[in-house]
Design an enzyme around this catalytic site. Structure first.
Site, PDB file in Angstrom:
ATOM      1  N   SER A  39      14.342  25.872 -17.046  1.00  0.00           N
ATOM      2  CA  SER A  39      15.473  25.658 -16.132  1.00  0.00           C
ATOM      3  C   SER A  39      15.284  26.389 -14.812  1.00  0.00           C
ATOM      4  CB  SER A  39      16.769  26.138 -16.789  1.00  0.00           C
ATOM      5  OG  SER A  39      17.010  25.449 -17.991  1.00  0.00           O
TER       6      SER A  39
ATOM      7  N   GLY B 208       9.779  29.197 -19.349  1.00  0.00           N
ATOM      8  CA  GLY B 208      10.262  28.985 -17.982  1.00  0.00           C
ATOM      9  C   GLY B 208      10.495  27.509 -17.723  1.00  0.00           C
TER      10      GLY B 208
ATOM     11  N   GLU C 106      12.044  22.446 -30.968  1.00  0.00           N
ATOM     12  CA  GLU C 106      13.181  23.323 -30.702  1.00  0.00           C
ATOM     13  C   GLU C 106      14.492  22.735 -31.199  1.00  0.00           C
ATOM     14  OE1 GLU C 106      15.506  25.540 -27.004  1.00  0.00           O
ATOM     15  OE2 GLU C 106      13.718  24.350 -26.603  1.00  0.00           O
TER      16      GLU C 106
END
Length: 386
Positions: A135, A133, A251
């Site tokens: 954006s 969670g 990421e």
């Protein structure tokens, strides 16, 4: 630029990690032997809970976590080999992707012993599926403009707000959310914390978002007086931004930011090899794909070496992500250009379906994990250009 070049150096995969490649290939050919090529081209967005559990049964999720927190103690190079094989084959990776790459690393580094014991075994087994969670609506790529708020209660935290573009949030069993625990949105990076909680907690609802190829891949997540326990907090209150930036290096740096179009390229190359006299543009495009991929892979391995050395290669990871997603987006364009230049060429059904899908889906590549403009701003700051 000197700083970047000094940290991002050439690195090879150690033999003990390279040895993982053969059993992974055997597993994939056994587990996904009937998986058609055009579906394999959807790997980066494909969700298959059963495949994730099978991968977990092999011990290949969270394997580079330290042994003292429940991992296998393998290197980041081992995960690179695994990821490279998964994406090259076109395996459905989404169900374990976030937890393996980011959330497990977060819990291992900042979590309490109780939090590690609660989450890491389930992540490694492929039973706990995480959504991230980050954006929020109306904020674009400005991640620091967090308005979802968690206020302390007698038993923990109460969350109110909204998150958007949460990949497979409607399928996730848990979420790790960046929330504001003090101050206001104008405080930017200050006052942000991360909370981990079960997606079945009362007050949480999801609204799947249909993407351009007609799939419910993303969703909006709404929080209305959601009460979570005190130990939902990961790390220290107010340290959320520092934690998130460390996560995003994981990421942005791996071959998952390079190989999103690689199955399409393989399908195309197979058909080009069947031509009696392929035109020069086919040879040129094949060389272009191979050359760019080779350089990007070497860069990604350089970041892998930084991570293995315990460094936080935020700048280097941002550079790999920006260049890698640009390459991923160009591949379908190059292939379409080459196809159009071959007199009388008609692609097979598998190639046509794969090319249509990747062409439509490709705009996502430079948005997920931070948009291209955000990446280039970070690179400019890291190089002292702004």
């Amino acid at each position: 630029m000197t700083s970047l070049l000094s940290t991002l150096s050439l690195a090879g995969i150690p033999p003990e990690d390279e040895a993982l490649r053969a059993p992974v290939r055997d597993f994939l050919h056994s587990e996904l032997r009937d998986y058609p090529p055009h579906l394999r081209a959807r790997s980066i967005g494909a969700h298959d809970a059963a495949f994730t559990r099978a991968l977990g049964a092999q011990g290949w999720i969270g394997m580079n976590l330290p042994e003292d927190v429940g991992g296998a103690g393998r290197s980041h190079f081992a995960r690179f080999v695994l990821t490279e094989e998964l994406l090259s084959f076109g395996a459905p990776v989404v169900a374990h992707w976030t937890a393996d790459r980011q959330t497990a690393q977060l819990i291992a580094r900042y979590g309490t012993p109780a939090q590690r014991a609660r989450y890491i075994p389930g992540i490694r087994a492929g039973e706990i599926v995480f959504g991230i969670g980050l954006s929020e609506p109306d904020t674009g790529s400005d991640l620091a403009s967090v308005r979802t708020r968690a206020v302390p209660t007698a038993t923990g935290w109460r969350i109110n707000g909204r998150k958007i573009w949460t990949t497979n949030g409607h399928r996730a069993s848990h979420m790790c959310a960046l929330v504001r625990t003090s101050g206001t949105a104008e405080d930017r990076h200050k006052g942000l914390s991360q909370l981990i909680f079960d997606m079945k907690t009362p007050g949480i609802s999801t609204r799947p978002i249909l993407n351009i190829v007609g799939e419910e891949e993303f969703c909006e997540v709404l929080f209305e007086d959601v009460d979570v326990p005190a130990d939902a907090l990961i790390g220290e209150e107010g340290d959320g931004w520092k934690q998130v930036t460390a996560e995003l290096a994981f990421e942005r740096s791996g071959c998952e930011r390079i190989y999103s179009s690689v199955v399409l390229a393989d399908i195309w190359l197979d058909e080009m090899r069947a031509l009696e006299n392929p035109p020069q543009i086919v040879v040129d495009m094949a060389g272009r794909i191979a050359g760019r991929l080779s350089v990007l892979r070497a860069m990604s391995l350089g970041v892998c070496a930084c991570l293995d050395a315990g460094q936080n290669p935020e700048l280097e990871a941002s550079l790999v992500k920006d260049l890698g997603t640009e390459f991923e987006q160009e591949v379908p364009n190059w292939i379409a250009e080459a196809n159009a230049s071959i007199p009388g060429f008609r692609p097979s059904r598998e190639l046509a379906l794969a090319l249509a899908y990747v062409t439509q889906y490709a705009p996502v590549f430079s948005i997920r994990g931070g948009s291209r403009h955000i990446m280039r701003g970070m690179i400019a700051r890291g190089l002292g250009l702004r």
